[in-house]
Design an enzyme around this catalytic site. Structure first.
Site: not given
Length: 376
Positions: A142-143
């Site tokens: 997740k970014i």
């Protein structure tokens, strides 16, 4: 037997992911039961979830902390080991789902350190480190979709790593996320990666939009303003789905698809209602469409399983109505760009606060374990 309501949601094209993970949930069989009985086919995590899990964790967390303390590891390394261990175990549990869906589902998301959200290079480096440590094909890194995160998304995908882009609030930023995704795949192709093995979702937040907009509508206080409460979140998300449909039929996308690429699916996040006056399944049954993900806290999942009324696609044919809602909000003085900008900053700040809490909890646990070891 799977629940008929969650089964209907799945049949309508919505992948149900659980927005929660803990070691207790893994070891007790709770997650396995949700997979078997309520059509859960993925898991998302964030710093807040890990903070709650470790703070109220079971003996296995304490045992791992004791081992890390005995080996002299610092808090950052300990946190890295604890979170990646949980995600790896969840990936193993969901591996059959991943195999059955050719990798589309069976995914577990793990977020980069939110303190890096404004540092492109550090985020990309951390993404590779997390991916390699988990060591499972069905992990998603997740970014956050900050401006600095966009290049990190591209760089991570270019290395063949699957990505969950999080904290998306605005339609403009969503378009930029899709561009970053396609650019990452174009670079991955140049780098020799098999595009069919790279997966991505774009997490578009819903209920937080209503929470902020409703507060402003209450401040306006007119009948016209109050009549718009509870409408912004769905309208914004439905228009995001229109963006998805438009950009993933473009000539640019067709070239990538011909090379084996898979479309980045919209993921509806923040789907637990904040206002108890609203139906508790509002952001699930109101956002049904093909090829989307809805990640739910267990309370929302239980509500859907109990009384969710799934009648098919609830997004198709709503674009004009959704545009009208956004226009009406603007007429009431609601500044869309101001709202989504505030929500993004607030989202990063909340994750940073949870991360700080998480670090402090692990630091205290390490210190207690070290003290116990010294006495024994």
């Amino acid at each position: 037997m799977s629940n008929p309501r969650t089964e209907a949601l799945s049949q309508a094209g919505v992948s149900i992911w659980l927005d929660d993970l803990s070691r207790e949930r893994l070891e007790s069989g709770s997650l396995a039961a949700l997979i078997a009985e309520k059509n859960v086919v993925g898991v998302t995590t964030n710093p807040s979830i890990f903070a709650a899990a470790i703070k109220h964790g079971d003996a296995s967390y304490r045992q791992q902390v004791a081992e890390l303390a005995a080996d002299g590891h610092d808090v950052e390394h300990a946190l890295f080991e604890i979170t990646t261990a949980d995600v790896a175990e969840a990936c193993d549990l969901l591996a059959p789902v991943a195999a059955a869906t050719d990798g589309v589902d069976g995914r577990v998301s793990l977020e980069v350190d939110p303190r890096l959200a404004a540092d492109t290079a550090a985020t990309a480096k951390e993404a590779v480190k997390l991916h390699d440590k988990v060591g499972r094909d069905n992990v998603l890194i997740k970014i956050p979709a900050t401006l600095e995160g966009l290049d990190a998304i591209t760089a991570t995908l270019a290395e063949g790593i699957s990505v969950n882009v999080t904290l998306i609030f605005s339609l403009e930023r969503y378009r930029a996320v899709i561009n970053a995704f396609m650019l990452g795949l174009e670079q991955a192709k140049e780098n020799g990666y098999d595009l069919s093995l790279i997966h991505s979702v774009a997490s578009f937040f819903v209920s937080r939009v209503d929470a902020e907009v409703d507060k402003r509508l209450d401040a306006v206080g007119t009948d016209e303003a109050l009549a718009l409460k509870g409408k912004a979140g769905l309208a914004n998300a439905r228009l995001a789905y229109q963006v998805y449909k438009d950009l993933f039929t473009s000539e640019r996308w067709k070239v990538l698809a011909a090379a084996g690429a898979r479309a980045q699916r919209p993921l509806w996040a923040s789907t637990g209602v904040k206002d108890p006056a609203y139906p508790d399944t509002l952001y699930v049954t109101g956002l049904v469409a093909e090829n989307v993900v809805n990640t739910m806290p267990e309370k929302t999942l239980d509500a859907v399983a109990d009384h969710g009324d799934v009648t098919g696609d609830t997004i198709a044919g709503t674009y004009e109505e959704s545009d009208d809602v956004m226009d009406a909000l603007a007429a009431q003085g609601i500044d869309y760009n101001e709202v989504v900008g505030l929500l993004e900053a607030d989202g990063v700040a909340k994750f940073e606060a949870s991360w700080a809490e998480l670090i402090e909890d692990v630091r205290e646990a390490l210190a207690a374990a070290s003290a116990t070891g010294a006495r024994s």
